[in-house]
Scaffold this active site. Structure first.
Site, PDB file in Angstrom:
ATOM      1  CB  CYS A 194       4.966  18.780  -9.242  1.00  0.00           C
ATOM      2  SG  CYS A 194       6.162  17.738 -10.256  1.00  0.00           S
ATOM      3  CB  CYS A 228       4.117  15.629 -14.349  1.00  0.00           C
ATOM      4  SG  CYS A 228       5.347  15.722 -13.363  1.00  0.00           S
ATOM      5  CG  HIS A 234      -1.941  -0.984   1.055  1.00  0.00           C
ATOM      6  ND1 HIS A 234      -2.572  -1.723   2.181  1.00  0.00           N
ATOM      7  CD2 HIS A 234      -2.443  -1.864   0.149  1.00  0.00           C
ATOM      8  CE1 HIS A 234      -3.422  -2.517   1.916  1.00  0.00           C
ATOM      9  NE2 HIS A 234      -3.522  -2.734   0.443  1.00  0.00           N
TER      10      HIS A 234
HETATM   11  C1  BV8 Z   1      -8.276  -2.373  -5.430  1.00  0.00           C
HETATM   12  C2  BV8 Z   1      -2.922   2.926   2.552  1.00  0.00           C
HETATM   13  C3  BV8 Z   1      -8.765  -2.956  -7.441  1.00  0.00           C
HETATM   14  C4  BV8 Z   1      -3.612   4.271   2.781  1.00  0.00           C
HETATM   15  C5  BV8 Z   1      -5.027   1.206   2.457  1.00  0.00           C
HETATM   16  C6  BV8 Z   1     -15.681  -5.691  -1.402  1.00  0.00           C
HETATM   17  C7  BV8 Z   1     -15.167  -6.948  -1.465  1.00  0.00           C
HETATM   18  C8  BV8 Z   1     -13.722  -6.990  -1.616  1.00  0.00           C
HETATM   19  C9  BV8 Z   1     -13.138  -5.772  -1.934  1.00  0.00           C
HETATM   20  C10 BV8 Z   1     -13.508  -4.719  -2.201  1.00  0.00           C
HETATM   21  C11 BV8 Z   1     -14.975  -4.618  -1.714  1.00  0.00           C
HETATM   22  N1  BV8 Z   1     -15.326  -3.317  -2.090  1.00  0.00           N
HETATM   23  C12 BV8 Z   1     -14.272  -2.684  -2.079  1.00  0.00           C
HETATM   24  C13 BV8 Z   1     -13.191  -3.413  -2.322  1.00  0.00           C
HETATM   25  C14 BV8 Z   1     -11.745  -3.108  -2.644  1.00  0.00           C
HETATM   26  C15 BV8 Z   1     -11.193  -2.550  -1.473  1.00  0.00           C
HETATM   27  C16 BV8 Z   1     -11.259  -3.190  -0.298  1.00  0.00           C
HETATM   28  O1  BV8 Z   1     -10.743  -4.221   0.183  1.00  0.00           O
HETATM   29  N2  BV8 Z   1     -12.100  -2.699   0.744  1.00  0.00           N
HETATM   30  C17 BV8 Z   1     -12.609  -3.232   2.103  1.00  0.00           C
HETATM   31  C18 BV8 Z   1     -12.909  -2.229   2.829  1.00  0.00           C
HETATM   32  C19 BV8 Z   1     -13.685  -4.168   1.670  1.00  0.00           C
HETATM   33  N3  BV8 Z   1      -9.758  -2.642  -1.759  1.00  0.00           N
HETATM   34  C20 BV8 Z   1      -9.270  -1.561  -2.452  1.00  0.00           C
HETATM   35  O2  BV8 Z   1      -9.844  -0.709  -3.117  1.00  0.00           O
HETATM   36  C21 BV8 Z   1      -7.705  -1.876  -2.837  1.00  0.00           C
HETATM   37  N4  BV8 Z   1      -7.663  -1.550  -4.516  1.00  0.00           N
HETATM   38  O3  BV8 Z   1      -9.064  -3.392  -4.991  1.00  0.00           O
HETATM   39  O4  BV8 Z   1      -8.150  -2.320  -6.554  1.00  0.00           O
HETATM   40  C22 BV8 Z   1     -10.086  -1.757  -7.714  1.00  0.00           C
HETATM   41  C23 BV8 Z   1      -9.645  -0.923  -8.832  1.00  0.00           C
HETATM   42  C24 BV8 Z   1     -10.450  -0.135  -9.114  1.00  0.00           C
HETATM   43  C25 BV8 Z   1     -11.933  -0.002  -8.797  1.00  0.00           C
HETATM   44  C26 BV8 Z   1     -12.365  -1.021  -7.682  1.00  0.00           C
HETATM   45  C27 BV8 Z   1     -11.150  -2.042  -7.229  1.00  0.00           C
HETATM   46  C28 BV8 Z   1      -6.774  -0.864  -2.235  1.00  0.00           C
HETATM   47  C29 BV8 Z   1      -6.887  -1.247  -0.930  1.00  0.00           C
HETATM   48  C30 BV8 Z   1      -5.880  -0.252  -0.044  1.00  0.00           C
HETATM   49  C31 BV8 Z   1      -6.384   0.704   0.599  1.00  0.00           C
HETATM   50  N5  BV8 Z   1      -5.326   1.410   1.345  1.00  0.00           N
HETATM   51  N6  BV8 Z   1      -3.723   1.849   3.125  1.00  0.00           N
HETATM   52  C32 BV8 Z   1      -3.632   4.522   4.084  1.00  0.00           C
HETATM   53  O5  BV8 Z   1      -2.891   3.912   5.175  1.00  0.00           O
HETATM   54  O6  BV8 Z   1      -3.998   5.666   4.518  1.00  0.00           O
HETATM   55  S1  BV8 Z   1      -5.592   0.131   3.205  1.00  0.00           S
HETATM   56  C33 BV8 Z   1      -5.442   0.334   4.987  1.00  0.00           C
HETATM   57  O7  BV8 Z   1      -6.326  -0.349   5.720  1.00  0.00           O
HETATM   58  C34 BV8 Z   1      -4.206  -0.505   5.663  1.00  0.00           C
HETATM   59  O8  BV8 Z   1      -3.187  -0.380   4.687  1.00  0.00           O
HETATM   60  C35 BV8 Z   1      -4.641  -1.798   5.821  1.00  0.00           C
HETATM   61  O9  BV8 Z   1      -4.674  -2.482   4.441  1.00  0.00           O
HETATM   62  C36 BV8 Z   1      -6.085  -1.632   6.120  1.00  0.00           C
HETATM   63  C37 BV8 Z   1      -6.236  -1.581   7.603  1.00  0.00           C
HETATM   64  O10 BV8 Z   1      -6.303  -2.971   7.801  1.00  0.00           O
HETATM   65  P1  BV8 Z   1      -5.190  -3.501   8.919  1.00  0.00           P
HETATM   66  O11 BV8 Z   1      -3.857  -3.035   8.789  1.00  0.00           O
HETATM   67  O12 BV8 Z   1      -5.802  -4.933   9.158  1.00  0.00           O
HETATM   68  O13 BV8 Z   1      -5.425  -2.589  10.416  1.00  0.00           O
HETATM   69  P2  BV8 Z   1      -6.679  -2.689  11.275  1.00  0.00           P
HETATM   70  O14 BV8 Z   1      -7.160  -1.598  12.134  1.00  0.00           O
HETATM   71  O15 BV8 Z   1      -7.939  -2.892  10.230  1.00  0.00           O
HETATM   72  O16 BV8 Z   1      -6.569  -4.016  12.031  1.00  0.00           O
HETATM   73  C38 BV8 Z   1      -5.487  -4.057  13.119  1.00  0.00           C
HETATM   74  C39 BV8 Z   1      -5.419  -5.421  13.570  1.00  0.00           C
HETATM   75  O17 BV8 Z   1      -4.549  -5.567  14.432  1.00  0.00           O
HETATM   76  C40 BV8 Z   1      -6.670  -5.738  14.283  1.00  0.00           C
HETATM   77  O18 BV8 Z   1      -6.902  -6.959  13.897  1.00  0.00           O
HETATM   78  C41 BV8 Z   1      -6.333  -5.722  15.846  1.00  0.00           C
HETATM   79  O19 BV8 Z   1      -7.184  -6.810  16.564  1.00  0.00           O
HETATM   80  C42 BV8 Z   1      -4.988  -6.055  15.649  1.00  0.00           C
HETATM   81  N7  BV8 Z   1      -4.098  -5.588  16.767  1.00  0.00           N
HETATM   82  C43 BV8 Z   1      -4.099  -4.313  17.433  1.00  0.00           C
HETATM   83  N8  BV8 Z   1      -3.250  -4.142  18.226  1.00  0.00           N
HETATM   84  C44 BV8 Z   1      -2.149  -5.227  17.959  1.00  0.00           C
HETATM   85  C45 BV8 Z   1      -2.896  -6.059  17.042  1.00  0.00           C
HETATM   86  N9  BV8 Z   1      -2.293  -7.258  16.792  1.00  0.00           N
HETATM   87  C46 BV8 Z   1      -1.047  -7.658  17.543  1.00  0.00           C
HETATM   88  N10 BV8 Z   1      -0.552  -6.914  18.391  1.00  0.00           N
HETATM   89  C47 BV8 Z   1      -1.169  -5.746  18.681  1.00  0.00           C
HETATM   90  N11 BV8 Z   1      -0.518  -4.763  19.561  1.00  0.00           N
HETATM   91 ZN    ZN Z   2       4.830  17.115 -11.885  1.00  0.00          ZN
END
Ligand code: BV8
Ligand code: ZN
Length: 303
Positions: free
Chosen positions: A203, A144, A131
């Protein structure tokens, strides 16, 4: 070497894992925000997480940036600031050391953009940032191709300097609450000073385009080169183990690597503080669920 106890973890699970992992030659990890939680960075779905309290799609999408670049830049400038102040924790170092020991047999797929794994010395050839990174910026001018990697300026432009009363949150909740309060645009009481577009990062190459954070937003494709590197590793043979570390594994296509690894024979080891956060497809026979803080669990599991 006898397995040391880890508070809250069943001893027989640690022992069976320690019996298994020395024979592993091809290992994957899917990493999420929970890996950095003990470094003080808010997760996305944790208590008061970045996404739960307000619509994620409002801030991490091209449409949001188009509609309100100042707000989106404020969100990312704040996260750059907090991640720069944070330090890698023992789990980041344990993964980096394991990666060096495995010398190409262990590849990490990280959803995190906070830069903590690279700062822990994780070999970049075995760390796939699916990501992107908070510290990459790229030009939005269609004509660009300017990209800058490793821009650590904090703030990236003077206009994005944090308000003087920026308290240094001491807890994740305070951090997340502040992030939500500061960014919750529905809360009219929080009047953030306007930032004119001309004062946002621009940019230096075409002198025209607005710069944007070099992260993958919802609705955007993941970088081809990163996907190819991961697929080349996965397709090269069976996978012994995939560790699912600090991630709800609900964002695709990153989460699909758990299924792909299983199809190549992998057993799954989840390291998560939330016992309900099972991996895609649920837990199978032979899997492990280490219910604890990655910073406490991983150094012992990978020692
Ligand atoms: C794409 C960067 C093709 C930005 C991020 C329906 C079904 C399937 C897919 C989709 C759907 N609808 C839409 C989609 C596609 C969508 C998606 O998956 N949506 C989800 C919400 C369903 N995906 C996309 O759009 C991806 N691209 O599919 O392209 C496409 C092209 C054109 C048109 C359509 C589709 C792109 C996804 C990337 C988004 N960018 N990050 C930024 O960071 O600002 S995602 C971002 O959120 C993170 O990078 C990460 O991936 C996600 C968060 O998840 P986690 O890292 O798991 O964090 P979270 O808080 O959720 O969980 C923390 C975990 O840690 C918990 O389990 C917790 O219990 C645990 N924890 C907490 N403390 C601890 C711990 N564990 C251990 N120790 C601890 N101390
Ligand atoms: Zn530029």
């Amino acid at each position: 070497m006898a397995s040391k106890p880890i508070p809250g973890i069943k001893q027989e699970d640690i022992e069976s894992f320690h019996e298994f992992i020395p024979n592993c030659t091809r290992v994957l990890a899917l990493i999420g925000a929970g890996l950095s939680a003990s470094s003080g960075l808010a997760t996305f779905r944790g208590v008061g997480g970045l996404w739960r309290n307000h619509d994620a799609m409002q801030l991490a999408t091209p449409e949001a940036f188009q509609a309100n670049p100042a707000l989106v830049w404020r969100f990312y400038s704040y996260r750059r600031h907090m991640a720069l102040k944070a330090n890698p924790n023992p789990a980041h170092y344990a993964l980096a050391e394991y990666s060096k020991r495995m010398n190409g047999g262990f590849h990490s797929i990280s959803q995190n953009v906070d830069g903590l794994s690279p700062r822990a010395g994780h070999p970049s050839e075995y760390l796939h940032l699916v990501h992107g990174s908070l510290y990459d910026v790229k030009c939005t001018n269609f004509f660009c191709s300017y990209i800058e990697k490793g821009n650590y300026a904090d703030p990236i432009v003077p206009a994005l300097d944090l308000p003087a009363d920026e308290s240094d949150p001491t807890t994740i909740d305070a951090l997340a609450t502040r992030q939500v309060r500061e960014l919750d645009i529905s809360d009219a009481s929080v009047q953030l000073p306007e930032i004119a577009e001309k004062d946002l990062p621009h940019c230096p190459s075409c002198n025209e385009g607005l710069l944007r954070p070099g992260v993958v937003w919802f609705g955007e494709w993941l970088p081809d080169s990163v996907i190819n590197d991961i697929d080349n590793f996965i397709n090269a043979g069976p996978i012994d183990l995939i560790m699912v570390i600090g991630t709800g594994a609900k964002v695709y296509p990153a989460a699909s690597y758990v299924i792909k690894a299983r199809s190549k024979g992998a057993r799954v080891a989840v390291i998560n503080t939330d016992p309900d956060d099972e991996p895609p497809g649920g837990m199978k026979k032979g899997d492990w669920f280490f219910n604890g803080d990655a910073a406490a669990v991983l150094p012992e599991l990978l020692r």
